[in-house]
Design a protein around this motif. Structure first.
Motif, PDB file in Angstrom:
ATOM      1  N   PRO A  82       0.830  -1.207   0.000  1.00 43.40           N
ATOM      2  CA  PRO A  82       0.000   0.000   0.000  1.00 43.40           C
ATOM      3  C   PRO A  82       0.866   1.259   0.000  1.00 43.40           C
ATOM      4  N   LEU A  83       0.671   2.100  -0.993  1.00 40.01           N
ATOM      5  CA  LEU A  83       1.437   3.344  -1.072  1.00 40.01           C
ATOM      6  C   LEU A  83       0.634   4.406  -1.800  1.00 40.01           C
ATOM      7  N   LEU A  84       0.978   5.645  -1.517  1.00 40.36           N
ATOM      8  CA  LEU A  84       0.320   6.808  -2.091  1.00 40.36           C
ATOM      9  C   LEU A  84       1.349   7.574  -2.907  1.00 40.36           C
ATOM     10  N   SER A  85       0.942   8.110  -4.051  1.00 38.30           N
ATOM     11  CA  SER A  85       1.850   8.958  -4.836  1.00 38.30           C
ATOM     12  C   SER A  85       1.124  10.246  -5.195  1.00 38.30           C
ATOM     13  N   MET A  86       1.864  11.340  -5.173  1.00 34.68           N
ATOM     14  CA  MET A  86       1.244  12.655  -5.111  1.00 34.68           C
ATOM     15  C   MET A  86       1.294  13.464  -6.402  1.00 34.68           C
ATOM     16  N   GLY A  87       1.822  12.900  -7.492  1.00 42.63           N
ATOM     17  CA  GLY A  87       1.821  13.633  -8.743  1.00 42.63           C
ATOM     18  C   GLY A  87       2.811  14.770  -8.756  1.00 42.63           C
ATOM     19  N   ALA A  88       2.604  15.708  -9.710  1.00 44.67           N
ATOM     20  CA  ALA A  88       3.562  16.806  -9.873  1.00 44.67           C
ATOM     21  C   ALA A  88       2.873  18.153  -9.680  1.00 44.67           C
ATOM     22  N   TRP A  89       2.967  19.023 -10.656  1.00 42.19           N
ATOM     23  CA  TRP A  89       2.460  20.391 -10.507  1.00 42.19           C
ATOM     24  C   TRP A  89       1.281  20.629 -11.436  1.00 42.19           C
ATOM     25  N   PHE A  90       1.524  20.578 -12.763  1.00 43.98           N
ATOM     26  CA  PHE A  90       0.439  20.749 -13.715  1.00 43.98           C
ATOM     27  C   PHE A  90      -0.451  19.512 -13.732  1.00 43.98           C
ATOM     28  N   LYS A  91      -1.744  19.731 -13.974  1.00 43.96           N
ATOM     29  CA  LYS A  91      -2.711  18.636 -14.167  1.00 43.96           C
ATOM     30  C   LYS A  91      -2.538  17.551 -13.106  1.00 43.96           C
ATOM     31  N   ASN A  92      -2.453  17.971 -11.865  1.00 47.10           N
ATOM     32  CA  ASN A  92      -2.123  17.051 -10.780  1.00 47.10           C
ATOM     33  C   ASN A  92      -3.180  15.967 -10.568  1.00 47.10           C
ATOM     34  N   THR A  93      -2.718  14.761 -10.307  1.00 48.63           N
ATOM     35  CA  THR A  93      -3.558  13.663  -9.830  1.00 48.63           C
ATOM     36  C   THR A  93      -2.846  13.007  -8.654  1.00 48.63           C
ATOM     37  N   VAL A  94      -3.596  12.212  -7.899  1.00 51.79           N
ATOM     38  CA  VAL A  94      -3.043  11.437  -6.786  1.00 51.79           C
ATOM     39  C   VAL A  94      -3.379   9.975  -7.050  1.00 51.79           C
ATOM     40  N   CYS A  95      -2.465   9.079  -6.696  1.00 49.69           N
ATOM     41  CA  CYS A  95      -2.659   7.652  -6.953  1.00 49.69           C
ATOM     42  C   CYS A  95      -2.474   6.845  -5.673  1.00 49.69           C
ATOM     43  N   LEU A  96      -3.346   5.880  -5.476  1.00 51.31           N
ATOM     44  CA  LEU A  96      -3.219   4.906  -4.396  1.00 51.31           C
ATOM     45  C   LEU A  96      -3.035   3.533  -5.025  1.00 51.31           C
ATOM     46  N   ALA A  97      -1.994   2.825  -4.623  1.00 55.94           N
ATOM     47  CA  ALA A  97      -1.733   1.478  -5.136  1.00 55.94           C
ATOM     48  C   ALA A  97      -1.698   0.494  -3.975  1.00 55.94           C
ATOM     49  N   GLN A  98      -2.268  -0.683  -4.217  1.00 53.98           N
ATOM     50  CA  GLN A  98      -2.197  -1.782  -3.261  1.00 53.98           C
ATOM     51  C   GLN A  98      -2.495  -3.074  -3.999  1.00 53.98           C
ATOM     52  N   GLY A  99      -1.693  -4.086  -3.724  1.00 51.45           N
ATOM     53  CA  GLY A  99      -1.908  -5.359  -4.407  1.00 51.45           C
ATOM     54  C   GLY A  99      -1.762  -5.180  -5.911  1.00 51.45           C
ATOM     55  N   ASP A 100      -2.700  -5.723  -6.665  1.00 48.39           N
ATOM     56  CA  ASP A 100      -2.600  -5.624  -8.124  1.00 48.39           C
ATOM     57  C   ASP A 100      -3.482  -4.518  -8.693  1.00 48.39           C
ATOM     58  N   ARG A 101      -3.812  -3.505  -7.872  1.00 43.78           N
ATOM     59  CA  ARG A 101      -4.662  -2.418  -8.329  1.00 43.78           C
ATOM     60  C   ARG A 101      -4.048  -1.050  -8.023  1.00 43.78           C
ATOM     61  N   ALA A 102      -4.348  -0.114  -8.898  1.00 49.94           N
ATOM     62  CA  ALA A 102      -3.993   1.287  -8.667  1.00 49.94           C
ATOM     63  C   ALA A 102      -5.224   2.133  -8.937  1.00 49.94           C
ATOM     64  N   TRP A 103      -5.486   3.061  -8.045  1.00 47.93           N
ATOM     65  CA  TRP A 103      -6.565   4.034  -8.205  1.00 47.93           C
ATOM     66  C   TRP A 103      -5.929   5.385  -8.503  1.00 47.93           C
ATOM     67  N   VAL A 104      -6.297   5.989  -9.629  1.00 46.11           N
ATOM     68  CA  VAL A 104      -5.805   7.311  -9.993  1.00 46.11           C
ATOM     69  C   VAL A 104      -6.962   8.295  -9.922  1.00 46.11           C
ATOM     70  N   SER A 105      -6.755   9.390  -9.215  1.00 41.46           N
ATOM     71  CA  SER A 105      -7.822  10.365  -8.997  1.00 41.46           C
ATOM     72  C   SER A 105      -8.141  11.140 -10.276  1.00 41.46           C
ATOM     73  N   HIS A 106      -9.245  11.852 -10.235  1.00 45.13           N
ATOM     74  CA  HIS A 106      -9.532  12.824 -11.284  1.00 45.13           C
ATOM     75  C   HIS A 106      -8.456  13.909 -11.246  1.00 45.13           C
ATOM     76  N   THR A 107      -8.391  14.716 -12.292  1.00 42.26           N
ATOM     77  CA  THR A 107      -7.399  15.782 -12.330  1.00 42.26           C
ATOM     78  C   THR A 107      -7.769  16.872 -11.338  1.00 42.26           C
ATOM     79  N   VAL A 108      -6.869  17.112 -10.402  1.00 34.14           N
ATOM     80  CA  VAL A 108      -7.107  18.112  -9.365  1.00 34.14           C
ATOM     81  C   VAL A 108      -6.956  19.522  -9.926  1.00 34.14           C
TER      82      VAL A 108
END
Length: 383
Positions: free
Chosen positions: A24-50
């Motif tokens: 289980p880990l979280l990734s925070m994206g960059a600056w432009f068109k930012n998204t956030v991602c949560l990964a665990q097991g064999d799945r990743a959830w990517v957020s809408h564009t913040v």
């Protein structure tokens, strides 16, 4: 309980299957068109564009999205073991990642921007092992502290190597040059040894004489390998969109002029001698920019730019493939929104023997960065 068994939070736009299991880990994206991602097991959830994180509303939405994903993970009885972020220390996403990691008592993992672009494509395609990555965009902080953006990489999970890059151009006025394509055109003229033309050629632009002096004296003119700025230089030299009102306006106008020409006349032949590749893997497009500076037909000039760029990139990656023995090429970064560039590579790369990997569900720009950061972080945690 896994992500697969849980309904995605409202903030999630993409739910992707991974080729390997992630802690289980979280990734925070960059600056432009930012998204956030949560990964665990064999799945990743990517957020809408913040959004772009120079806006207060987007920064608050970014933090709320990260905490919403953390709550979803907590509801499954989990807690992240690490948080991944961009290398740039001044991005809001980086600062919040470090703050959140400290709050949770977990590791913060920095991931180079262009490494993340190519890793996102590897994650989407489920590719393990080394691949070549063509990362072409506006800007991202490099491991040497410089502004990167036109990179040829070797990527293998948590590791990457910079095999080559575009010949850097000066940014007269720093970030201001990213909004004024005429400044990038001036930088190209300076490198062509034609700095005496800058003030007269851009006499209708305020500060043209100052820009010429800045370039001559090397004042406030850091260099960048950005492909986005090469597009700007080409547009500026052809007199297309000397100043921008919105992001990528010059590149879009350059593509539109090229597309109109190609629709009527077909693709022109690439400019003979329009580029050089040195023994260190540096791709120099200055001869092409020099030719555009004297081209009166903007449509032909724009089409010539695209045709020559595709040919140059093909030679660049073919040489790297031959030298490295790597047979896969991934293309990521905002420049691949350009339909002519993308179509040219899709048509011509197979003839080189390389397998071409392009973004599938995610876009080629910075919305995919959070997924790439998660892919790199999971491999780093394994090793």
């Amino acid at each position: 309980m896994s992500l697969q068994a849980v309904a995605a939070p409202a903030c999630v736009e993409h739910r992707l299957q991974l080729a390997r299991s992630a802690p289980p880990l979280l990734s925070m994206g960059a600056w432009f068109k930012n998204t956030v991602c949560l990964a665990q097991g064999d799945r990743a959830w990517v957020s809408h564009t913040v959004g772009d994180l120079f806006q207060a509303e987007a920064c608050l939405a970014h933090e709320a999205t990260a905490r919403e994903l953390l709550q979803a993970l907590a509801a499954m009885g989990g807690k992240p073991v690490a948080i991944a972020h961009d290398l740039h220390p001044d991005l809001h996403s980086t600062r919040f990642a470090v703050q959140l990691a400290a709050e949770l008592g977990i590791e913060a993992i920095g991931v180079q921007h262009h490494h993340a672009h190519i890793a996102a494509i590897a994650a989407e395609h489920g590719v393990e092992g080394p691949l070549l990555g063509l990362a072409l965009d506006g800007v991202g902080l490099g491991t040497d502290g410089q502004a990167w953006g036109g990179e040829l990489l070797r990527v293998d999970g948590a590791d990457f190597e910079r095999l080559g890059h575009l010949r850097p151009l000066a940014l007269p006025g720093g970030d201001r040059a990213a909004r004024d394509p005429w400044r990038m055109a001036a930088a190209a003229l300076f490198d062509l040894g034609r700095d005496d033309e800058i003030a007269s050629r851009f006499a209708d632009q305020p500060g043209a004489e100052i820009v010429a002096a800045m370039l001559t004296k090397g004042l406030n003119s850091p260099r960048t390998s950005s492909m986005g700025r090469v597009f700007d230089a080409a547009a500026g030299l052809l007199g297309i969109c000397p100043r921008m009102e919105f992001e990528a306006q010059a590149a879009i106008a350059l593509e539109q002029n090229a597309a109109a020409y190609i629709e009527t006349h077909g693709w022109p032949a690439p400019l003979d001698g329009g580029w050089h590749i040195d023994d260190k893997g540096q791709l120099d497009l200055l001869p092409l920019l020099g030719a555009l500076s004297t081209e009166p037909d903007t449509g032909y000039g724009a089409a010539l730019f695209h045709a020559t760029l595709v040919a140059a990139l093909l030679q660049w990656v073919a040489r790297a493939s031959e030298a490295s023995g790597i047979g896969r090429l991934a293309c990521g970064g905002g420049c691949f929104f350009n339909k002519l560039l993308r179509a040219g590579l899709v048509e011509k790369v197979p003839a080189t023997g390389l397998e071409l990997l392009m973004p599938k569900r995610l876009l080629p720009g910075d919305t995919a960065i959070s997924l790439g950061q998660a892919w790199v972080a999971m491999h780093k945690l394994e090793s």
